[in-house]
Design a protein around this motif. Structure first.
Motif, mmCIF file in Angstrom:
data_model
loop_
_atom_site.group_PDB
_atom_site.id
_atom_site.type_symbol
_atom_site.label_atom_id
_atom_site.label_comp_id
_atom_site.label_asym_id
_atom_site.label_seq_id
_atom_site.Cartn_x
_atom_site.Cartn_y
_atom_site.Cartn_z
ATOM 1 N N LEU A 91 0.993 -1.014 -0.278
ATOM 2 C CA LEU A 91 -0.111 -0.380 -0.394
ATOM 3 C C LEU A 91 0.827 0.774 -0.190
ATOM 4 O O LEU A 91 1.900 1.508 1.015
ATOM 5 C CB LEU A 91 -1.141 -0.259 1.453
ATOM 6 C CG LEU A 91 -2.111 -1.130 1.697
ATOM 7 C CD1 LEU A 91 -2.766 -1.131 2.470
ATOM 8 C CD2 LEU A 91 -2.608 -1.915 0.460
ATOM 9 N N PHE A 92 0.440 2.529 -0.738
ATOM 10 C CA PHE A 92 1.259 3.449 -0.696
ATOM 11 C C PHE A 92 0.527 5.021 -0.783
ATOM 12 O O PHE A 92 -0.691 5.630 -1.295
ATOM 13 C CB PHE A 92 1.930 3.670 -2.057
ATOM 14 C CG PHE A 92 3.026 2.487 -2.994
ATOM 15 C CD1 PHE A 92 3.799 3.039 -2.314
ATOM 16 C CD2 PHE A 92 2.428 1.495 -3.550
ATOM 17 C CE1 PHE A 92 4.714 1.549 -3.134
ATOM 18 C CE2 PHE A 92 3.106 0.365 -4.112
ATOM 19 C CZ PHE A 92 4.798 0.807 -3.435
ATOM 20 N N ASP A 93 1.085 5.617 0.125
ATOM 21 C CA ASP A 93 0.833 6.685 0.090
ATOM 22 C C ASP A 93 1.043 7.849 -1.196
ATOM 23 O O ASP A 93 2.040 6.955 -1.398
ATOM 24 C CB ASP A 93 1.536 8.229 1.075
ATOM 25 C CG ASP A 93 1.325 9.333 1.486
ATOM 26 O OD1 ASP A 93 -0.303 9.194 0.961
ATOM 27 O OD2 ASP A 93 1.843 9.768 1.342
ATOM 28 N N LEU A 94 1.038 9.083 -1.781
ATOM 29 C CA LEU A 94 0.823 9.377 -3.034
ATOM 30 C C LEU A 94 2.109 10.646 -2.950
ATOM 31 O O LEU A 94 3.069 10.251 -2.986
ATOM 32 C CB LEU A 94 -0.590 9.350 -3.429
ATOM 33 C CG LEU A 94 -0.756 8.667 -4.139
ATOM 34 C CD1 LEU A 94 -2.589 9.054 -4.713
ATOM 35 C CD2 LEU A 94 -0.489 8.072 -5.207
ATOM 36 N N ASP A 95 2.122 11.698 -2.074
ATOM 37 C CA ASP A 95 2.598 13.056 -2.110
ATOM 38 C C ASP A 95 3.613 12.477 -1.215
ATOM 39 O O ASP A 95 3.392 12.315 0.031
ATOM 40 C CB ASP A 95 1.147 13.819 -1.672
ATOM 41 C CG ASP A 95 2.415 15.144 -2.160
ATOM 42 O OD1 ASP A 95 2.869 15.419 -2.904
ATOM 43 O OD2 ASP A 95 2.218 16.560 -1.856
ATOM 44 N N GLY A 96 4.498 13.029 -1.593
ATOM 45 C CA GLY A 96 5.842 12.132 -1.331
ATOM 46 C C GLY A 96 6.344 10.812 -1.340
ATOM 47 O O GLY A 96 7.700 11.189 -0.579
ATOM 48 N N VAL A 97 5.576 10.324 -2.127
ATOM 49 C CA VAL A 97 6.505 8.660 -2.092
ATOM 50 C C VAL A 97 6.405 8.298 -3.428
ATOM 51 O O VAL A 97 7.557 8.032 -3.872
ATOM 52 C CB VAL A 97 5.750 8.040 -0.890
ATOM 53 C CG1 VAL A 97 5.780 6.809 -1.743
ATOM 54 C CG2 VAL A 97 5.372 8.129 -0.146
ATOM 55 N N VAL A 98 4.656 8.081 -4.210
ATOM 56 C CA VAL A 98 4.912 8.596 -5.749
ATOM 57 C C VAL A 98 5.286 9.534 -6.585
ATOM 58 O O VAL A 98 6.172 9.065 -7.218
ATOM 59 C CB VAL A 98 3.663 7.305 -5.921
ATOM 60 C CG1 VAL A 98 4.050 7.658 -7.671
ATOM 61 C CG2 VAL A 98 3.968 6.610 -5.190
ATOM 62 N N TYR A 99 4.562 10.967 -6.098
ATOM 63 C CA TYR A 99 5.354 11.936 -6.870
ATOM 64 C C TYR A 99 5.048 13.078 -6.093
ATOM 65 O O TYR A 99 4.305 13.145 -4.539
ATOM 66 C CB TYR A 99 3.775 12.099 -7.822
ATOM 67 C CG TYR A 99 2.344 12.221 -7.818
ATOM 68 C CD1 TYR A 99 1.992 12.748 -6.755
ATOM 69 C CD2 TYR A 99 1.574 11.091 -7.593
ATOM 70 C CE1 TYR A 99 0.826 12.294 -6.577
ATOM 71 C CE2 TYR A 99 0.120 11.142 -7.735
ATOM 72 C CZ TYR A 99 -0.180 12.012 -6.391
ATOM 73 O OH TYR A 99 -1.924 11.853 -6.346
ATOM 74 N N HIS A 100 5.123 13.868 -6.567
ATOM 75 C CA HIS A 100 5.480 15.931 -5.902
ATOM 76 C C HIS A 100 4.743 16.803 -7.045
ATOM 77 O O HIS A 100 5.422 16.678 -8.210
ATOM 78 C CB HIS A 100 6.716 16.254 -6.531
ATOM 79 C CG HIS A 100 7.433 15.600 -4.894
ATOM 80 N ND1 HIS A 100 7.298 16.299 -3.142
ATOM 81 C CD2 HIS A 100 9.163 15.518 -4.412
ATOM 82 C CE1 HIS A 100 7.643 15.013 -2.201
ATOM 83 N NE2 HIS A 100 9.175 15.135 -3.381
ATOM 84 N N GLY A 101 3.416 16.366 -7.074
ATOM 85 C CA GLY A 101 3.051 16.956 -7.595
ATOM 86 C C GLY A 101 2.654 16.681 -9.020
ATOM 87 O O GLY A 101 1.752 15.498 -8.882
ATOM 88 N N PRO A 102 3.542 17.040 -10.493
ATOM 89 C CA PRO A 102 2.943 15.923 -12.041
ATOM 90 C C PRO A 102 4.204 15.656 -11.803
ATOM 91 O O PRO A 102 4.194 14.280 -13.122
ATOM 92 C CB PRO A 102 2.722 17.507 -12.863
ATOM 93 C CG PRO A 102 3.837 18.386 -11.879
ATOM 94 C CD PRO A 102 3.307 18.182 -10.750
ATOM 95 N N GLU A 103 5.330 15.258 -11.261
ATOM 96 C CA GLU A 103 6.482 14.477 -11.800
ATOM 97 C C GLU A 103 6.516 13.343 -10.018
ATOM 98 O O GLU A 103 6.442 13.752 -9.549
ATOM 99 C CB GLU A 103 7.570 15.699 -11.066
ATOM 100 C CG GLU A 103 7.196 17.104 -12.297
ATOM 101 C CD GLU A 103 7.922 16.739 -13.441
ATOM 102 O OE1 GLU A 103 7.676 15.117 -14.199
ATOM 103 O OE2 GLU A 103 6.991 17.345 -14.456
ATOM 104 N N PRO A 104 7.052 12.810 -11.232
ATOM 105 C CA PRO A 104 7.315 11.093 -10.673
ATOM 106 C C PRO A 104 8.184 11.617 -9.664
ATOM 107 O O PRO A 104 9.495 12.085 -9.753
ATOM 108 C CB PRO A 104 7.392 9.824 -11.586
ATOM 109 C CG PRO A 104 8.167 11.104 -12.293
ATOM 110 C CD PRO A 104 7.099 11.727 -12.301
ATOM 111 N N ILE A 105 8.468 10.372 -8.912
ATOM 112 C CA ILE A 105 9.587 11.018 -7.352
ATOM 113 C C ILE A 105 11.322 9.968 -8.011
ATOM 114 O O ILE A 105 10.409 8.760 -8.741
ATOM 115 C CB ILE A 105 9.609 10.696 -6.139
ATOM 116 C CG1 ILE A 105 8.664 12.070 -5.219
ATOM 117 C CG2 ILE A 105 10.180 9.980 -5.197
ATOM 118 C CD1 ILE A 105 8.315 11.209 -4.027
#
Length: 345
Positions: free
Chosen positions: A27-41
């Motif tokens: 399970l993933f959180d999103l902001d700060g984990v998968v992406y910052h705004g429109p850009e992938p981390i």
């Protein structure tokens, strides 16, 4: 304090090698984990696509109730990670499910929120109203970026009427383009001070959020990955899941060191690029059952001391944290010493 739906004290978790099963869901959180705004981390696309290649189910668990699961899935897909709406769990969906269970199909709900919450409620067969005279049985409140003064007044009136008040998530603030901006928690706080009431909140850190997502997949040993100790890690721990703090967002290793027991992660991940090592259980990565006070870390005069040759590795950092937590739980004071704030893959 805002009540959290199905809140429970953190449970004791067995070490991975004692659990008898491999990690079968992430399970993933999103902001700060998968992406910052429109850009992938950096590392996110590689790490999650590795899970796809291994046929390990994933689910994205977000407190954001303004967007539908379909919109969130489309956003993730544009990053290069193929995602379906079924792989997204929003706090709006969880709230809608709880209200449907409690009041039944067709129940009249007073809506304070945006499209994501309205869509989730209607998908559960609930009927929406903005008129207290219609006789709603409950208030469903989520963030509404376009809320007006008049709508706030009506929300106060609805809450004061005594019907049940439910809210999607307690996040007090969000990162805006130029500053931090109010989140749903800020509106909960304001409405609570105005009315003297408190809502039941279903979003992270409620364990119900994690349980809802894992149940959709049928997982036996889920892993929750997030960048915030007080939402993602606390929620995963409360549900009895293993947790991983990824160092690409809000909290760092020093934050984890100071965390109370319910907010302590099982693992540290520099980025999602480290998922293959964690999932495969490589000895070079370490585990929740790693030896405390190994040759690579010790406490000297109240300071953590990590060997210079190893202090940047995830395994040694995890061992150092466990050594410190064990000492702190005995009542000792432990300072970070040369423990890094962040490490790299």
């Amino acid at each position: 304090m805002t009540p959290v739906a199905n809140a429970a004290a953190p449970v004791d978790r067995r070490a991975p090698e004692e659990s008898g099963a491999p990690i079968d869901c992430v399970l993933f959180d999103l902001d700060g984990v998968v992406y910052h705004g429109p850009e992938p981390i950096s590392g996110a696309v590689e790490g999650i696509n590795f899970l796809h290649e291994q046929s390990i189910p994933v689910n994205y668990v977000t407190n954001n109730a303004t967007r539908t699961a379909g919109v969130v899935a489309e956003h993730i897909s544009t990053l290069g990670i193929n995602t379906t709406p079924a792989e997204v769990t929003t706090s709006a969906q969880v709230l809608a499910g709880r209200l449907a269970e409690r009041f039944g199909t067709g129940a009249l709900i007073y809506l304070v929120g945006a499209t994501g919450l309205a869509t989730a409620l209607e998908s559960e067969g609930l009927t929406l109203t903005h008129n207290l005279d219609d006789g709603p049985v409950a208030i469903a409140q989520g963030l509404d970026p376009d809320i007006t003064y008049q709508a706030i007044v009506r929300a106060c009136e609805a809450i004061t009427s005594g019907i049940e008040w439910w809210a999607t998530n307690p996040d007090y603030s969000m990162v805006g383009p130029r500053s931090r901006v109010p989140g749903n928690g800020a509106f909960i706080d304001m409405l609570s001070k105005l009315t003297g009431a408190q809502p039941t909140v279903v979003g992270k850190p409620s364990p119900h959020m994690m349980e809802f997502a894992a149940r959709r997949i049928g997982a036996q040993r889920p892993l929750m990955v997030g960048d915030r100790l007080d939402t993602d890690i606390e929620g995963g721990n409360s549900a009895g899941f293993e947790t991983a703090l990824v160092l690409t967002g809000v909290h760092d290793i020093h934050d984890a060191l100071r965390a109370r027991p319910g907010l302590r992660p099982t693992y540290i991940l520099p980025s999602l690029r480290g998922l293959p090592k964690l999932i495969d259980g490589e000895d070079t990565y370490g585990s929740a059952g790693g030896a405390l006070g190994s040759a690579g870390c010790r406490i000297v005069d109240g300071q953590l001391c990590l060997d210079d040759s190893a202090h940047s590795g995830a395994a040694i950092v995890q061992d150092a944290l466990r050594l410190a937590w064990e000492a702190m739980d005995r009542g000792d004071n432990v300072a970070p010493g040369n423990l890094p704030r962040r490490i790299h893959d």
